[in-house]
Enzyme design. Structure first.
Site, PDB file in Angstrom:
ATOM      1  N   ARG A 382       0.865  -1.184   0.000  1.00  0.00           N
ATOM      2  CA  ARG A 382       0.000   0.000   0.000  1.00  0.00           C
ATOM      3  C   ARG A 382       0.899   1.232   0.000  1.00  0.00           C
ATOM      4  O   ARG A 382       1.808   1.331   0.827  1.00  0.00           O
ATOM      5  CB  ARG A 382      -0.902   0.050   1.238  1.00  0.00           C
ATOM      6  N   HIS A 442       3.073  -9.576   1.080  1.00  0.00           N
ATOM      7  CA  HIS A 442       2.799  -8.627   2.158  1.00  0.00           C
ATOM      8  C   HIS A 442       4.092  -8.141   2.815  1.00  0.00           C
ATOM      9  O   HIS A 442       4.083  -7.272   3.670  1.00  0.00           O
ATOM     10  CB  HIS A 442       1.889  -9.315   3.183  1.00  0.00           C
ATOM     11  N   TYR A 475       0.598   5.254  11.880  1.00  0.00           N
ATOM     12  CA  TYR A 475       0.752   3.871  12.330  1.00  0.00           C
ATOM     13  C   TYR A 475       2.086   3.708  13.044  1.00  0.00           C
ATOM     14  O   TYR A 475       3.086   4.283  12.638  1.00  0.00           O
ATOM     15  CB  TYR A 475       0.758   2.901  11.136  1.00  0.00           C
ATOM     16  N   ARG A 571      -3.246  -5.950  19.207  1.00  0.00           N
ATOM     17  CA  ARG A 571      -4.180  -4.832  19.038  1.00  0.00           C
ATOM     18  C   ARG A 571      -5.600  -5.291  18.747  1.00  0.00           C
ATOM     19  O   ARG A 571      -6.553  -4.795  19.321  1.00  0.00           O
ATOM     20  CB  ARG A 571      -3.720  -3.929  17.890  1.00  0.00           C
TER      21      ARG A 571
END
Length: 711
Positions: A382, A442, A475, A571
C-alpha cells in the site's frame, strides 16, 4: 505436521471465534469515543473509525460467512462454531454495537458540540427562516444540477444501487391520482461535501447540516408532476470479497480491473435505513434488495458516521484536538549526509511515527540519483496517493538503473490505486511484477545494489509497515536499514524467488512465509518450552495486530503449561484465552488502542539469556503464515535490541490506553487509582523529542526474565 503434545491444547473451548474477537476490538475503539477524558474532536474521529471498520468487516468477513452458508459449508472453526452460528451471534452483537454508536453520537457528542458553539442541525425542519432561504438557494445552485432521480414503474425496473452509496428513497404519487404509489430514489452525490456549512449565528455559533437533509427538504423539485408522500435516507452494503481464479486469469491486471467493477454490484448483505422510515418504503427496499430482516439496521441518526472525520479538519477548534505531533529526526541520522555511509557505520532502527519516515524516502531517492547504484528492488503493498517513493523509483529507471518493483494488485481496497501505480512505473521503464499466483506479497523489503571500491555491496530496508509516507505518520511501525552481508544475500534470494527463480537451498538470516516462517516460530516457542521444563528461565514477548492461528496458540498454551511467562500485545483479533487452569495461566494479553494505530510486529525470546529479537511483516494468522509472502528478520545489534526491549517495557507498563484481556473474554482498562500514569504513545512522543537534544543517551541492558505485570 502438528507436534503430538500440541494437539492436547486444540480443544474448541480453548479458543475465541475470530469474528467475535474482532467485534470486541471495535468495541474498544468505540470506548475511546465514549471516553470523556479525550478531546471532543478526537472522540468524533474514533466514532468515525468504528463506522469505517464495521463497513469493511461486513463487506469482507460477514460476506465470506454468508458465502459459506449459501454454499452449504458447515465445518466448525477453531472455536467450534459453524458459519451459520457465527452469523447469528454477529447479528446480535453488531445490532448492539450500532445502537451504542448512535447513543454515543446523540447523547454524548452532539450535546458537547452544541456546548462548543457548533450546532449540527439534525433535521431540515429545525432550520430557521434565514437558514431555509440559504439552504434552498444552495440546493438550486450546487446540488440540483448533479442529481439524477430514478423512478420505478412498469417501464423502468428497480435501479442498481451501488455499494456504500447514501441514497434517499421516496414514495411518490401522480398528482390527481391518489392511492397509487410509486418508488423513486436519488443518490446523494459523493462528489459534494456531505457537511454543508450554514451562515454563522449572531453569537459566533457555527451551524452545519448534512447534504441528505438539504436534498430531502427540496426533493419535491425532482418530481414536479408528483406528490412526495415520504422520503428517507438509506444505504446498502454489498459483498465486496474478490474471488480470483488466478490459474485461469491470463492477465491478472485485467482480471482484477474487471472484478473491481463487480464489487459495486455484489449481493446486498446489509441495509441501513432511517429508523422512522415509512413501513411501505422499507418493505419495497427489503423485497427488491432481497434483504433478510436480521440484516436491516434501523438508524437513529445520520446513516454512515464516517462523515465525522471531516469535522476534524474544521478550523477554530484546535483546543478540542490533541496537539499535533511531528515525527522527529532519528537522533544519529543526518539528513544532509550520504545515507549509504551512515548505514555502513551501523544498522539504523526507525520507530515510526515517533521517528520521521524521511530516512526511508531519502534512501530510495539517493539510490535513484547515485551513479554507483546499479539496481533497486522493492515490494509495494500500500502506498500513498502522491507517493515520493513511486516518484523516486520512476526517476531511477529513467536514470538507467535496473528497477524491479513487485506491486501487489490484491491489496484489499487498494487494488485500483496499485493498478495506477503499476502502469506508471512500467511507463517509466521499471520491471513490474504483479505478485505471485495464489499468494499475496505482504513483506516490506527494499534492496539497493551498489558498486563500491571493495566490490558490490547490498543495502537493505526491512519493515513491519507499508512504504506509505502518509500512514507512517499515523501507524506505529519499525524499519531497519542495514548493509549486513548475510541479510543482503537473503534479500537477493527473496527477489529472485518472487520474480520466478527457485528458492535457495538455505537462508542466512531471513525467515520467509509461506516457506518456513511458521515452523521457525514454532521452533522458537518450543525452545522456550524446553528451557522451562529444564527449570531454566524462559519468557516470550510478542506484539502483533492479530492472533488467531490455532497451531501457534496451541504451542503458546503448551509453553505456558510448562512455565514460560508469555506477554502478548495484540491490538485486534485474539483467539487465545487467558487464565485457563493448567493451560494459559502464564499468559497475559493486552490491546493498546490510542491516537496512533499499533501496527508493528515484534517477537522476543529469552533463549536462556542469549535473547533474540525479531521484527516482521506477519501476524500470527493462517493467512500470513500460509498464504502470503512475509519476512521476519533478526535485530542483530545489541544496542538496537535494547531499544526494542525498552519500547516493549513501556508498552507493558501502559495503564492509560491498554485494555487487559480477562478470563471471561472481556477486555478491561487498568484501575489507575494511586498509580503513576503511563500512556506509552505519549511517552514515545516525548522521548523522541528529548533524544534530539540528548542523542547519546543509551539504554541500560534489559533482559526479560519473567516479571509480573499488573493485570
Amino acid at each position: 505436521m502438528i507436534h503430538s503434545k500440541t494437539e492436547d491444547y486444540m480443544k474448541p473451548e480453548y479458543y475465541t471465534n475470530r469474528e467475535l474477537s474482532w467485534m470486541k476490538f471495535n468495541e474498544r475503539v468505540l470506548g475511546e469515543a465514549r471516553d470523556k477524558s479525550i478531546p471532543l474532536f478526537e472522540r468524533l474521529k474514533f466514532l468515525s473509525i468504528t463506522a469505517s471498520n464495521l463497513d469493511e468487516f461486513f463487506m469482507i468477513r460477514v460476506a465470506s460467512l454468508k458465502d459459506m452458508v449459501n454454499a452449504g459449508y458447515d465445518k466448525p472453526d477453531i472455536a467450534g462454531m459453524t458459519p451459520a452460528e457465527q452469523l447469528d451471534r454477529l447479528s446480535i452483537e453488531t445490532h448492539e454495537l450500532v445502537s451504542l454508536q448512535y447513543s454515543t453520537y446523540n447523547r454524548a457528542l452532539l450535546p458537547q458540540l452544541e456546548q462548543q458553539k457548533l450546532t449540527v442541525v439534525s433535521s431540515h425542519e429545525d432550520l430557521s427562516e434565514e437558514q431555509k432561504i440559504y439552504v434552498d438557494r444552495f440546493f438550486k445552485e450546487n446540488v440540483y444540477p448533479v442529481l439524477t432521480p430514478m423512478a420505478v414503474d412498469s417501464s423502468r425496473p428497480f435501479p442498481l444501487i451501488r455499494n456504500k452509496t447514501l441514497n434517499i428513497g421516496a414514495l411518490i404519487s401522480k398528482k390527481g391520482k391518489e392511492g397509487s404509489l410509486e418508488f423513486a430514489t436519488v443518490q446523494v452525490p459523493s462528489g459534494l461535501s456531505r457537511i454543508v456549512i450554514l451562515p454563522v449565528g449572531k453569537d459566533g455559533r457555527k451551524f452545519v447540516i448534512l447534504l441528505e437533509e438539504v436534498i430531502e427538504r427540496n426533493i419535491s423539485q425532482l418530481f414536479l408532476n408528483y406528490d412526495v408522500v415520504c422520503a428517507h435516507p438509506y444505504r446498502i452494503m454489498r459483498n465486496a470479497d474478490l474471488t480470483i481464479d488466478e490459474d485461469e486469469a491470463a492477465d491478472l491486471l485485467k482480471e482484477i480491473q474487471k472484478l473491481l467493477k463487480k464489487r459495486q454490484w455484489g449481493e446486498a448483505i446489509r441495509l441501513e435505513a432511517e429508523d422512522k422510515m415509512d413501513k411501505r418504503l422499507l418493505k419495497i427496499l427489503k423485497k427488491e434488495l432481497a434483504i433478510k430482516e436480521e440484516d436491516i439496521y434501523r438508524i437513529n441518526g445520520p446513516i454512515d458516521l464516517t462523515f465525522l472525520m471531516k469535522f476534524y479538519g474544521f478550523e477554530g477548534f484546535e483546543h478540542l484536538k490533541y496537539e499535533k505531533f511531528e515525527p522527529q529526526p532519528y537522533s544519529s541520522y543526518q539528513q544532509d549526509k550520504d545515507v549509504f555511509s551512515q548505514i555502513r557505520e551501523g544498522d539504523i532502527l526507525l520507530h515510526h511515527p515517533y521517528h520521521s519516515f524521511d530516512p526511508v524516502v531519502n534512501f530510495i531517492r539517493q539510490a535513484a540519483k547515485d551513479s554507483d547504484v546499479l539496481a533497486i528492488k522493492q515490494t509495494l503493498y500500500r502506498v500513498s496517493g502522491n507517493s515520493p517513493i513511486i516518484a523516486a523509483l520512476a526517476e531511477a529507471a529513467e536514470n538507467g538503473k535496473q528497477v524491479t518493483v513487485l506491486v501487489e494488485l490484491k491489496a484489499r481496497f487498494d487494488e485500483e490505486n496499485n493498478i495506477v501505480w503499476a502502469k506508471m512505473l512500467e511507463k517509466a521503464g521499471c520491471h513490474v511484477i504483479y505478485g505471485l499466483v495464489g499468494l499475496k506479497t505482504h513483506s516490506k523489503i527494499t534492496l539497493v545494489v551498489r558498486r563500491e571500491e571493495d566490490g558490490i555491496r547490498r543495502y537493505v530496508h526491512l519493515g513491519t509497515g507499508n512504504y506509505n509516507d502518509a500512514t507512517a505518520k499515523l501507524y506505529t511501525d519499525f524499519g531497519l536499514l542495514t548493509c549486513s552481508e548475510p541479510i543482503g544475500e537473503d534479500a537477493t534470494a527473496v527477489f529472485n524467488m518472487i520474480s520466478g527463480y527457485s528458492e535457495p537451498l538455505s537462508w542466512n538470516r531471513l525467515s520467509i512465509a509461506p516457506i518456513w516462517l511458521r515452523e521457525r516460530f514454532l521452533q522458537l516457542i518450543r525452545r522456550e518450552t524446553e528451557n522451562a521444563r529444564e527449570k531454566k528461565p524462559a519468557r516470550i514477548i510478542a506484539k502483533m495486530n492479530s492472533l488467531c492461528d490455532q497451531e501457534i496458540i496451541a504451542a503458546l498454551y503448551e509453553a505456558s503449561a510448562a512455565g514460560v511467562k508469555i506477554d502478548l500485545i495484540v491490538r485486534g483479533i485474539c483467539s487465545l484465552k487467558v487464565g485457563i487452569p493448567k493451560v494459559s495461566e502464564q499468559i497475559t494479553v493486552r490491546s493498546i488502542v490510542g491516537n496512533f494505530l499499533e501496527h508493528s510486529r515484534v517477537f522476543c525470546f529469552y533463549n536462556n539469556g542469549a535473547q533474540e529479537v525479531y521484527l516482521g511483516s506477519a501476524d500470527w494468522m493462517p493467512r500470513n503464515l500460509d498464504k502470503r509472502v512475509e519476512i521476519m528478520f533478526p535485530v542483530e545489534s545489541e544496542k538496537l535490541r535494547q531499544e526494542i526491549l525498552h519500547i516493549l517495557d513501556i508498552q507493558l507498563e501502559d495503564n492509560v490506553k491498554a485494555h487487559i484481556l480477562q478470563k471471561d473474554g472481556t477486555y478491561e482498562k487498568i484501575d489507575k487509582r494511586g498509580k503513576v500514569l503511563v500512556n506509552s504513545q505519549n511517552f514515545f512522543c516525548e522521548e523522541a523529542k528529548e533524544k534530539i537534544s540528548q542523542p547519546e543517551e543509551r539504554y541500560h541492558d534489559r533482559v526479560f526474565i519473567p516479571v509480573e505485570h499488573e493485570d
